[in-house]
Design a protein around this motif. Structure first.
Motif, PDB file in Angstrom:
ATOM      1  N   VAL A   1     -40.199 -25.836 -17.223  1.00 27.07           N
ATOM      2  CA  VAL A   1     -39.479 -26.191 -18.434  1.00 27.07           C
ATOM      3  C   VAL A   1     -38.102 -26.743 -18.067  1.00 27.07           C
ATOM      4  CG1 VAL A   1     -40.713 -24.538 -19.875  1.00 27.07           C
ATOM      5  CG2 VAL A   1     -38.651 -23.805 -18.669  1.00 27.07           C
ATOM      6  N   THR A   2     -37.543 -27.547 -18.956  1.00 28.85           N
ATOM      7  CA  THR A   2     -36.239 -28.149 -18.730  1.00 28.85           C
ATOM      8  C   THR A   2     -35.360 -27.930 -19.951  1.00 28.85           C
ATOM      9  OG1 THR A   2     -37.025 -30.291 -19.569  1.00 28.85           O
ATOM     10  CG2 THR A   2     -37.162 -29.913 -17.179  1.00 28.85           C
ATOM     11  N   VAL A   3     -34.047 -27.924 -19.728  1.00 26.10           N
ATOM     12  CA  VAL A   3     -33.102 -27.755 -20.823  1.00 26.10           C
ATOM     13  C   VAL A   3     -33.287 -28.895 -21.821  1.00 26.10           C
ATOM     14  CG1 VAL A   3     -30.668 -27.691 -21.457  1.00 26.10           C
ATOM     15  CG2 VAL A   3     -31.454 -26.527 -19.380  1.00 26.10           C
ATOM     16  N   GLY A   4     -33.441 -28.544 -23.077  1.00 27.89           N
ATOM     17  CA  GLY A   4     -33.667 -29.533 -24.108  1.00 27.89           C
ATOM     18  C   GLY A   4     -35.122 -29.900 -24.306  1.00 27.89           C
ATOM     19  N   GLY A   5     -35.966 -29.485 -23.381  1.00 29.00           N
ATOM     20  CA  GLY A   5     -37.384 -29.798 -23.470  1.00 29.00           C
ATOM     21  C   GLY A   5     -38.153 -28.708 -24.187  1.00 29.00           C
ATOM     22  N   PRO A   6     -39.454 -28.903 -24.343  1.00 29.33           N
ATOM     23  CA  PRO A   6     -40.274 -27.920 -25.051  1.00 29.33           C
ATOM     24  C   PRO A   6     -40.485 -26.652 -24.235  1.00 29.33           C
ATOM     25  CG  PRO A   6     -41.649 -29.643 -24.135  1.00 29.33           C
ATOM     26  CD  PRO A   6     -40.236 -30.074 -23.904  1.00 29.33           C
ATOM     27  N   ALA A   7     -40.802 -25.592 -24.938  1.00 31.47           N
ATOM     28  CA  ALA A   7     -41.177 -24.339 -24.285  1.00 31.47           C
ATOM     29  C   ALA A   7     -42.583 -24.478 -23.703  1.00 31.47           C
ATOM     30  CB  ALA A   7     -41.136 -23.193 -25.288  1.00 31.47           C
ATOM     31  N   ASP A   8     -42.912 -23.572 -22.788  1.00 31.79           N
ATOM     32  CA  ASP A   8     -44.279 -23.476 -22.285  1.00 31.79           C
ATOM     33  C   ASP A   8     -44.795 -22.091 -22.653  1.00 31.79           C
ATOM     34  OD1 ASP A   8     -46.598 -24.305 -21.071  1.00 31.79           O
ATOM     35  OD2 ASP A   8     -45.954 -23.824 -19.046  1.00 31.79           O
ATOM     36  N   VAL A   9     -46.045 -22.024 -23.045  1.00 32.40           N
ATOM     37  CA  VAL A   9     -46.613 -20.779 -23.564  1.00 32.40           C
ATOM     38  C   VAL A   9     -47.804 -20.356 -22.727  1.00 32.40           C
ATOM     39  CG1 VAL A   9     -47.637 -19.627 -25.560  1.00 32.40           C
ATOM     40  CG2 VAL A   9     -45.855 -21.357 -25.898  1.00 32.40           C
ATOM     41  N   ARG A  10     -47.796 -19.089 -22.320  1.00 31.68           N
ATOM     42  CA  ARG A  10     -48.940 -18.502 -21.625  1.00 31.68           C
ATOM     43  C   ARG A  10     -49.606 -17.517 -22.573  1.00 31.68           C
ATOM     44  NH1 ARG A  10     -48.532 -16.953 -15.499  1.00 31.68           N
ATOM     45  NH2 ARG A  10     -50.601 -17.766 -15.050  1.00 31.68           N
ATOM     46  N   GLU A  11     -50.894 -17.708 -22.797  1.00 34.71           N
ATOM     47  CA  GLU A  11     -51.632 -16.863 -23.720  1.00 34.71           C
ATOM     48  C   GLU A  11     -52.549 -15.926 -22.951  1.00 34.71           C
ATOM     49  OE1 GLU A  11     -53.317 -18.607 -27.181  1.00 34.71           O
ATOM     50  OE2 GLU A  11     -51.946 -20.317 -27.154  1.00 34.71           O
ATOM     51  N   LEU A  12     -52.181 -14.657 -22.914  1.00 33.88           N
ATOM     52  CA  LEU A  12     -53.030 -13.609 -22.373  1.00 33.88           C
ATOM     53  C   LEU A  12     -53.750 -12.934 -23.542  1.00 33.88           C
ATOM     54  CD1 LEU A  12     -50.420 -12.005 -19.941  1.00 33.88           C
ATOM     55  CD2 LEU A  12     -52.017 -13.874 -19.454  1.00 33.88           C
ATOM     56  N   ALA A  13     -54.784 -12.187 -23.254  1.00 32.95           N
ATOM     57  CA  ALA A  13     -55.535 -11.546 -24.338  1.00 32.95           C
ATOM     58  C   ALA A  13     -54.643 -10.656 -25.203  1.00 32.95           C
ATOM     59  CB  ALA A  13     -56.707 -10.760 -23.769  1.00 32.95           C
ATOM     60  N   PRO A  14     -53.786  -9.807 -24.597  1.00 31.10           N
ATOM     61  CA  PRO A  14     -52.959  -8.941 -25.434  1.00 31.10           C
ATOM     62  C   PRO A  14     -51.536  -9.439 -25.655  1.00 31.10           C
ATOM     63  CG  PRO A  14     -52.969  -8.105 -23.209  1.00 31.10           C
ATOM     64  CD  PRO A  14     -53.768  -9.389 -23.194  1.00 31.10           C
ATOM     65  N   LEU A  15     -51.121 -10.473 -24.937  1.00 31.68           N
ATOM     66  CA  LEU A  15     -49.703 -10.829 -24.898  1.00 31.68           C
ATOM     67  C   LEU A  15     -49.530 -12.337 -24.827  1.00 31.68           C
ATOM     68  CD1 LEU A  15     -46.712  -9.788 -24.455  1.00 31.68           C
ATOM     69  CD2 LEU A  15     -47.182  -9.985 -21.999  1.00 31.68           C
ATOM     70  N   MET A  16     -48.536 -12.835 -25.576  1.00 30.73           N
ATOM     71  CA  MET A  16     -48.125 -14.230 -25.447  1.00 30.73           C
ATOM     72  C   MET A  16     -46.748 -14.281 -24.807  1.00 30.73           C
ATOM     73  SD  MET A  16     -49.454 -16.196 -28.883  1.00 30.73           S
ATOM     74  CE  MET A  16     -48.859 -17.752 -28.228  1.00 30.73           C
ATOM     75  N   ILE A  17     -46.580 -15.161 -23.815  1.00 34.05           N
ATOM     76  CA  ILE A  17     -45.320 -15.320 -23.101  1.00 34.05           C
ATOM     77  C   ILE A  17     -44.842 -16.743 -23.325  1.00 34.05           C
ATOM     78  CG2 ILE A  17     -44.174 -15.295 -20.849  1.00 34.05           C
ATOM     79  CD1 ILE A  17     -46.476 -13.420 -19.897  1.00 34.05           C
ATOM     80  N   THR A  18     -43.675 -16.892 -23.938  1.00 33.60           N
ATOM     81  CA  THR A  18     -43.087 -18.204 -24.168  1.00 33.60           C
ATOM     82  C   THR A  18     -41.848 -18.345 -23.294  1.00 33.60           C
ATOM     83  OG1 THR A  18     -43.870 -18.257 -26.456  1.00 33.60           O
ATOM     84  CG2 THR A  18     -42.074 -19.757 -25.878  1.00 33.60           C
ATOM     85  N   LYS A  19     -41.831 -19.371 -22.456  1.00 33.59           N
ATOM     86  CA  LYS A  19     -40.708 -19.637 -21.561  1.00 33.59           C
ATOM     87  C   LYS A  19     -39.943 -20.848 -22.075  1.00 33.59           C
ATOM     88  CE  LYS A  19     -39.536 -20.753 -16.743  1.00 33.59           C
ATOM     89  NZ  LYS A  19     -40.061 -20.999 -15.371  1.00 33.59           N
ATOM     90  N   LEU A  20     -38.629 -20.692 -22.194  1.00 30.13           N
ATOM     91  CA  LEU A  20     -37.756 -21.751 -22.686  1.00 30.13           C
ATOM     92  C   LEU A  20     -36.545 -21.843 -21.775  1.00 30.13           C
ATOM     93  CD1 LEU A  20     -37.253 -23.698 -25.196  1.00 30.13           C
ATOM     94  CD2 LEU A  20     -35.799 -21.847 -26.067  1.00 30.13           C
ATOM     95  N   ALA A  21     -36.126 -23.066 -21.432  1.00 24.90           N
ATOM     96  CA  ALA A  21     -34.912 -23.283 -20.640  1.00 24.90           C
ATOM     97  C   ALA A  21     -33.769 -23.671 -21.563  1.00 24.90           C
ATOM     98  CB  ALA A  21     -35.133 -24.369 -19.597  1.00 24.90           C
ATOM     99  N   VAL A  22     -32.609 -23.034 -21.371  1.00 26.44           N
ATOM    100  CA  VAL A  22     -31.440 -23.324 -22.202  1.00 26.44           C
ATOM    101  C   VAL A  22     -30.251 -23.662 -21.315  1.00 26.44           C
ATOM    102  CG1 VAL A  22     -32.231 -21.908 -24.132  1.00 26.44           C
ATOM    103  CG2 VAL A  22     -30.871 -20.851 -22.331  1.00 26.44           C
ATOM    104  N   GLY A  23     -29.340 -24.485 -21.865  1.00 30.77           N
ATOM    105  CA  GLY A  23     -28.147 -24.887 -21.130  1.00 30.77           C
ATOM    106  C   GLY A  23     -26.959 -24.042 -21.521  1.00 30.77           C
ATOM    107  N   PRO A  24     -25.827 -24.213 -20.812  1.00 26.60           N
ATOM    108  CA  PRO A  24     -25.581 -25.284 -19.831  1.00 26.60           C
ATOM    109  C   PRO A  24     -25.936 -24.923 -18.386  1.00 26.60           C
ATOM    110  CG  PRO A  24     -23.557 -24.086 -20.242  1.00 26.60           C
ATOM    111  CD  PRO A  24     -24.597 -23.456 -21.128  1.00 26.60           C
TER     112      PRO A  24
END
Length: 217
Positions: free
Chosen positions: A7-30
């Motif tokens: 992921v990059t600052v200003g770009g979209p999040a990436d999401v990992r979908e596990l059976a019991p859990l969702m993990i969303t990764k987001l990059a923020v600045g500065p």
């Protein structure tokens, strides 16, 4: 699409979908920090790891209620949006007990090494790693139907442990903690989600442990 974590600052999040859990990764600045939103799929309860910056983007990603925010360590680039997120959501705050007093937002829950914090039904084990800061913590979700998932803050990255400002005692403490509490007990398939940059696995990094020890950083 499968999760990659790039992921990059200003770009979209990436999401990992596990059976019991969702993990969303987001990059923020500065400072190109990673922030991770965990959602229990059975309860929809959510927990945020490191409200680092850009509260508007974080709140848009959260898009609803938030039970807790865990701050991995005391450095300011990991809590710049914490007060705003707490004000907007009423979330509880949590941090390692030895770093909590250095975070200028009240810590509701002081986490100790080996304790467990939950997001819905999902247990996250607290691992204290001393050296980058006195009370840095990692959070481990040991998926019973898959591989472990480890959120390491600034203690472990692709290519080495976190900064210890060229202090040999701090480096030794952090290196030994990472080896003893992480590499010695978790499998190569363990996925590592760091506080900055791209993800890695323990299997990718394990062959380089002696190199890290020798170079001292």
């Amino acid at each position: 699409m499968s999760y990659h974590g790039n992921v990059t600052v200003g770009g979209p999040a990436d999401v990992r979908e596990l059976a019991p859990l969702m993990i969303t990764k987001l990059a923020v600045g500065p400072h190109d920090n990673n922030t991770y939103l965990l959602r229990c799929r059975l309860t929809d309860e959510q927990l945020l790891i490191d409200a680092a910056a850009e509260p508007e983007r974080l709140l848009k990603t959260i898009n609803g209620s938030l039970a807790a925010v865990v701050t991995t360590h005391q450095h300011p680039d990991h809590w710049q949006a914490l007060q705003a997120v707490v004000n907007a959501t009423g979330a509880r705050t949590a941090a390692g007990e030895h770093d909590a007093d250095a975070i200028p937002v009240h810590t509701d829950v002081r986490l100790r090494d080996g304790e467990t914090i939950h997001v819905g039904y999902i247990p996250l084990r607290v691992i204290r790693l001393t050296g980058h800061t006195p009370g840095s913590i990692a959070l481990l979700y040991d998926d019973p139907k898959g591989h472990p998932h480890l959120f390491t803050g600034d203690c472990l990255f692709p290519g080495g442990v976190g900064s210890t400002q060229n202090d040999p005692d701090r480096f030794t403490s952090l290196y030994n903690g990472v080896v003893e509490k992480i590499f010695n007990v978790l499998p190569d398939e363990t996925w590592v989600y760091p506080g900055h940059g791209r993800d890695t696995t323990l299997g990718t990094e394990r062959p380089h442990l002696e190199e890290w020890r020798t170079r001292g950083w």
